[in-house]
Design a protein around this motif. Structure first.
Motif, PDB file in Angstrom:
ATOM      1  N   PRO A 206      -3.147  13.018   8.885  1.00 34.20           N
ATOM      2  CA  PRO A 206      -2.515  11.749   9.260  1.00 34.20           C
ATOM      3  C   PRO A 206      -1.210  11.945  10.033  1.00 34.20           C
ATOM      4  CG  PRO A 206      -2.000  12.275   6.983  1.00 34.20           C
ATOM      5  CD  PRO A 206      -2.967  13.338   7.455  1.00 34.20           C
ATOM      6  N   SER A 207      -0.875  10.935  10.803  1.00 33.03           N
ATOM      7  CA  SER A 207       0.456  10.791  11.419  1.00 33.03           C
ATOM      8  C   SER A 207       0.991   9.430  10.979  1.00 33.03           C
ATOM      9  CB  SER A 207       0.368  10.879  12.942  1.00 33.03           C
ATOM     10  OG  SER A 207      -0.042  12.153  13.362  1.00 33.03           O
ATOM     11  N   SER A 208       1.131   9.278   9.675  1.00 33.47           N
ATOM     12  CA  SER A 208       1.319   7.950   9.091  1.00 33.47           C
ATOM     13  C   SER A 208       2.707   7.369   9.329  1.00 33.47           C
ATOM     14  CB  SER A 208       1.046   7.997   7.582  1.00 33.47           C
ATOM     15  OG  SER A 208      -0.309   8.253   7.316  1.00 33.47           O
ATOM     16  N   HIS A 209       2.705   6.047   9.470  1.00 31.84           N
ATOM     17  CA  HIS A 209       3.904   5.226   9.488  1.00 31.84           C
ATOM     18  C   HIS A 209       3.431   3.828   9.135  1.00 31.84           C
ATOM     19  CE1 HIS A 209       2.073   5.142  13.471  1.00 31.84           C
ATOM     20  NE2 HIS A 209       2.673   4.001  13.730  1.00 31.84           N
ATOM     21  N   TYR A 210       4.350   2.891   8.998  1.00 32.72           N
ATOM     22  CA  TYR A 210       3.984   1.510   8.740  1.00 32.72           C
ATOM     23  C   TYR A 210       3.946   0.744  10.058  1.00 32.72           C
ATOM     24  CZ  TYR A 210       5.174   2.597   3.870  1.00 32.72           C
ATOM     25  OH  TYR A 210       5.226   3.146   2.614  1.00 32.72           O
ATOM     26  N   GLY A 211       2.904  -0.087  10.225  1.00 30.26           N
ATOM     27  CA  GLY A 211       2.798  -0.836  11.470  1.00 30.26           C
ATOM     28  C   GLY A 211       1.615  -1.781  11.446  1.00 30.26           C
ATOM     29  N   GLY A 212       1.184  -2.203  12.632  1.00 31.54           N
ATOM     30  CA  GLY A 212       0.082  -3.142  12.769  1.00 31.54           C
ATOM     31  C   GLY A 212      -1.261  -2.451  12.595  1.00 31.54           C
ATOM     32  N   ARG A 213      -2.111  -3.022  11.758  1.00 32.32           N
ATOM     33  CA  ARG A 213      -3.369  -2.360  11.406  1.00 32.32           C
ATOM     34  C   ARG A 213      -4.332  -2.237  12.576  1.00 32.32           C
ATOM     35  NH1 ARG A 213      -7.274  -6.554   8.847  1.00 32.32           N
ATOM     36  NH2 ARG A 213      -6.385  -8.560   9.454  1.00 32.32           N
ATOM     37  N   GLU A 214      -4.211  -3.097  13.599  1.00 26.74           N
ATOM     38  CA  GLU A 214      -5.095  -2.992  14.752  1.00 26.74           C
ATOM     39  C   GLU A 214      -4.911  -1.669  15.493  1.00 26.74           C
ATOM     40  OE1 GLU A 214      -5.121  -6.406  17.319  1.00 26.74           O
ATOM     41  OE2 GLU A 214      -5.317  -7.815  15.644  1.00 26.74           O
ATOM     42  N   TYR A 215      -3.782  -1.009  15.286  1.00 31.83           N
ATOM     43  CA  TYR A 215      -3.534   0.301  15.902  1.00 31.83           C
ATOM     44  C   TYR A 215      -4.566   1.322  15.417  1.00 31.83           C
ATOM     45  CZ  TYR A 215      -0.887   4.442  17.410  1.00 31.83           C
ATOM     46  OH  TYR A 215      -0.501   5.606  18.002  1.00 31.83           O
ATOM     47  N   ASP A 216      -4.791   1.383  14.097  1.00 30.60           N
ATOM     48  CA  ASP A 216      -5.790   2.315  13.564  1.00 30.60           C
ATOM     49  C   ASP A 216      -7.184   1.972  14.070  1.00 30.60           C
ATOM     50  OD1 ASP A 216      -4.261   4.120  12.128  1.00 30.60           O
ATOM     51  OD2 ASP A 216      -4.663   3.227  10.167  1.00 30.60           O
ATOM     52  N   LEU A 217      -7.518   0.686  14.094  1.00 33.47           N
ATOM     53  CA  LEU A 217      -8.854   0.277  14.520  1.00 33.47           C
ATOM     54  C   LEU A 217      -9.087   0.580  15.997  1.00 33.47           C
ATOM     55  CD1 LEU A 217      -8.987  -3.077  12.578  1.00 33.47           C
ATOM     56  CD2 LEU A 217     -10.326  -1.045  12.083  1.00 33.47           C
ATOM     57  N   ALA A 218      -8.039   0.474  16.807  1.00 31.09           N
ATOM     58  CA  ALA A 218      -8.161   0.811  18.228  1.00 31.09           C
ATOM     59  C   ALA A 218      -8.376   2.305  18.411  1.00 31.09           C
ATOM     60  CB  ALA A 218      -6.919   0.352  18.985  1.00 31.09           C
ATOM     61  N   MET A 219      -7.654   3.110  17.643  1.00 28.81           N
ATOM     62  CA  MET A 219      -7.820   4.559  17.736  1.00 28.81           C
ATOM     63  C   MET A 219      -9.236   4.966  17.338  1.00 28.81           C
ATOM     64  SD  MET A 219      -6.145   7.353  18.461  1.00 28.81           S
ATOM     65  CE  MET A 219      -6.462   9.112  18.298  1.00 28.81           C
ATOM     66  N   MET A 220      -9.809   4.290  16.359  1.00 24.06           N
ATOM     67  CA  MET A 220     -11.172   4.593  15.918  1.00 24.06           C
ATOM     68  C   MET A 220     -12.183   4.407  17.041  1.00 24.06           C
ATOM     69  SD  MET A 220     -10.983   2.737  12.186  1.00 24.06           S
ATOM     70  CE  MET A 220     -12.742   2.849  11.824  1.00 24.06           C
ATOM     71  N   GLN A 221     -11.876   3.546  18.016  1.00 22.34           N
ATOM     72  CA  GLN A 221     -12.803   3.260  19.108  1.00 22.34           C
ATOM     73  C   GLN A 221     -12.535   4.085  20.354  1.00 22.34           C
ATOM     74  OE1 GLN A 221     -13.683  -1.237  19.275  1.00 22.34           O
ATOM     75  NE2 GLN A 221     -11.852  -1.060  18.010  1.00 22.34           N
ATOM     76  N   LEU A 222     -11.475   4.894  20.333  1.00 25.08           N
ATOM     77  CA  LEU A 222     -11.091   5.622  21.538  1.00 25.08           C
ATOM     78  C   LEU A 222     -12.109   6.701  21.890  1.00 25.08           C
ATOM     79  CD1 LEU A 222      -8.941   5.783  23.693  1.00 25.08           C
ATOM     80  CD2 LEU A 222      -7.620   7.289  22.209  1.00 25.08           C
ATOM     81  N   PHE A 223     -12.590   7.435  20.897  1.00 27.17           N
ATOM     82  CA  PHE A 223     -13.536   8.520  21.141  1.00 27.17           C
ATOM     83  C   PHE A 223     -14.874   8.297  20.431  1.00 27.17           C
ATOM     84  CE2 PHE A 223      -9.243  10.550  21.204  1.00 27.17           C
ATOM     85  CZ  PHE A 223      -9.179  10.756  22.583  1.00 27.17           C
ATOM     86  N   GLY A 224     -15.050   7.162  19.791  1.00 27.72           N
ATOM     87  CA  GLY A 224     -16.293   6.873  19.093  1.00 27.72           C
ATOM     88  C   GLY A 224     -16.380   7.590  17.753  1.00 27.72           C
ATOM     89  N   GLY A 225     -17.566   7.530  17.152  1.00 26.04           N
ATOM     90  CA  GLY A 225     -17.791   8.240  15.901  1.00 26.04           C
ATOM     91  C   GLY A 225     -17.806   7.366  14.668  1.00 26.04           C
ATOM     92  N   PHE A 226     -17.547   6.061  14.835  1.00 27.27           N
ATOM     93  CA  PHE A 226     -17.598   5.124  13.714  1.00 27.27           C
ATOM     94  C   PHE A 226     -18.634   4.060  14.039  1.00 27.27           C
ATOM     95  CE2 PHE A 226     -13.368   6.948  13.705  1.00 27.27           C
ATOM     96  CZ  PHE A 226     -13.164   7.277  12.377  1.00 27.27           C
ATOM     97  N   GLY A 227     -19.536   3.786  13.092  1.00 25.68           N
ATOM     98  CA  GLY A 227     -20.625   2.854  13.336  1.00 25.68           C
ATOM     99  C   GLY A 227     -20.214   1.399  13.228  1.00 25.68           C
ATOM    100  N   ARG A 228     -21.050   0.525  13.742  1.00 26.88           N
ATOM    101  CA  ARG A 228     -20.749  -0.906  13.685  1.00 26.88           C
ATOM    102  C   ARG A 228     -20.665  -1.395  12.242  1.00 26.88           C
ATOM    103  NH1 ARG A 228     -26.265  -1.726  16.140  1.00 26.88           N
ATOM    104  NH2 ARG A 228     -27.661  -2.195  14.403  1.00 26.88           N
ATOM    105  N   GLU A 229     -21.419  -0.740  11.330  1.00 26.94           N
ATOM    106  CA  GLU A 229     -21.350  -1.129   9.917  1.00 26.94           C
ATOM    107  C   GLU A 229     -19.950  -0.933   9.356  1.00 26.94           C
ATOM    108  OE1 GLU A 229     -25.426   0.667  10.789  1.00 26.94           O
ATOM    109  OE2 GLU A 229     -23.344   1.302  11.027  1.00 26.94           O
ATOM    110  N   CYS A 230     -19.263   0.082   9.871  1.00 26.25           N
ATOM    111  CA  CYS A 230     -17.892   0.364   9.423  1.00 26.25           C
ATOM    112  C   CYS A 230     -16.965  -0.806   9.767  1.00 26.25           C
ATOM    113  CB  CYS A 230     -17.421   1.657  10.090  1.00 26.25           C
ATOM    114  SG  CYS A 230     -15.700   2.066   9.780  1.00 26.25           S
ATOM    115  N   PHE A 231     -17.025  -1.267  11.007  1.00 26.03           N
ATOM    116  CA  PHE A 231     -16.142  -2.360  11.430  1.00 26.03           C
ATOM    117  C   PHE A 231     -16.537  -3.675  10.761  1.00 26.03           C
ATOM    118  CE2 PHE A 231     -15.853   0.805  14.811  1.00 26.03           C
ATOM    119  CZ  PHE A 231     -14.483   0.956  14.910  1.00 26.03           C
ATOM    120  N   ALA A 232     -17.832  -3.876  10.561  1.00 25.57           N
ATOM    121  CA  ALA A 232     -18.275  -5.096   9.888  1.00 25.57           C
ATOM    122  C   ALA A 232     -17.780  -5.126   8.446  1.00 25.57           C
ATOM    123  CB  ALA A 232     -19.800  -5.190   9.929  1.00 25.57           C
TER     124      ALA A 232
END
Length: 289
Positions: A216-242
């Motif tokens: 991790p490179s953890s800090h406190y912030g807006g949660r959409e940041y993590d979700l955007a990073m998850m989509q940058l290179f792929g690897g997470f299924g649609r079931e995960c986001f749902a």
């Protein structure tokens, strides 16, 4: 010289290391499987690490571990110093997990993000002000939109342009977007504990299909940041986001805000690696315009 001889002596003594086996992967650290009387341990060494980088990672792991549910596990920290970090060993699966693994990750991440976070910024004033190895002003604030623009995107754009890794036109384009920083960051929400570098390589699936978070490179912030990073290179299924959205519903328009939240990791990659990342930054900026 054996692999054990490459490890700091204080770690060898504390873990009672019997043997060490180099592992592949990582561009800034050396990794080992270390055999101890209690079983295998994962060890990362960074002989030339900036001061405090590994203690910061250890603190991030402990912060995540304190709020994670059974759906996402965080390895225990067994030893930490400025030169080495030892963690609980994970028996990785030979392939990716299935739908249950994906849904478990989504709901588990939602639980981490829903946990109380006191502010936007640092985990503790006692830790270095860095996100990974990048110096960042992490002074606490309640303004995620301003933090993202002024402390992350703008400084990284300047650095990338000055280093010749980014088209200078990015500066004017960003200046035109700056007045919309609040809109681009999304509606105000309580801050979350972020993993901070949530690409698929930092999610490990174990032999039982369970999810783990590492690096991790953890800090406190807006949660959409993590979700955007998850989509940058792929690897997470649609079931995960749902599953995430079911557990902690996202604000309308979050997918349209993904390019804005992807700018910091894209800029860091442009600065470090060059290549096509500069063009990816320009595409993200133009998408936001």
């Amino acid at each position: 010289m054996t692999a054990v001889d490459q490890l700091p002596q204080d770690l060898v003594t504390e873990l009672r290391a019997e043997a060490a086996h180099p592992l592949s992967g990582g561009d800034s650290a050396n990794a080992f499987r270390v055999d101890t009387p209690r079983g295998p341990v994962f060890v990362k060494t960074m002989p030339r690490a900036p001061e405090g980088v590994l203690p910061l990672e250890a603190a991030a792991l402990e912060a995540l571990r304190a709020v994670a549910t059974d759906e996402i596990r965080i390895p225990r920290v067994l030893h930490v110093s400025d030169r080495a970090l030892a963690l609980e060993w994970i028996d990785e699966a030979s392939g990716a997990g299935g739908e249950a693994t994906e849904r478990g990750f989504g709901s588990g991440l939602a639980a981490i993000h829903r946990a109380h976070a006191p502010h936007v910024g640092w985990l503790s004033s006692d830790l270095p002000e860095r996100i990974g190895s990048t110096p960042v002003d992490l002074t606490p604030t309640d303004d995620w939109a301003g933090f993202l623009l002024e402390r992350r995107i703008e400084p990284l754009v300047r650095t990338a342009v000055d280093a010749g890794k980014l088209d200078p036109a990015a500066s004017a384009l960003l200046a035109s977007l700056a007045p919309r920083a609040e809109e681009l960051a999304g509606p105000p929400e309580p801050p979350s504990l972020l993993h901070g570098d949530l690409w698929a390589g930092n999610r490990v699936v174990d032999a039982s299909g369970g999810n783990w978070l590492i690096d991790p490179s953890s800090h406190y912030g807006g949660r959409e940041y993590d979700l955007a990073m998850m989509q940058l290179f792929g690897g997470f299924g649609r079931e995960c986001f749902a599953a995430y959205d079911d557990a902690y519903p996202l604000s309308d328009g979050w997918r349209q805000r993904v390019p804005w939240h992807q700018l910091p990791p894209l800029l860091v990659h442009a600065i470090r690696f060059g290549g096509g990342y500069g063009a990816a930054v320009m595409r993200a900026l133009r998408t936001c315009a």
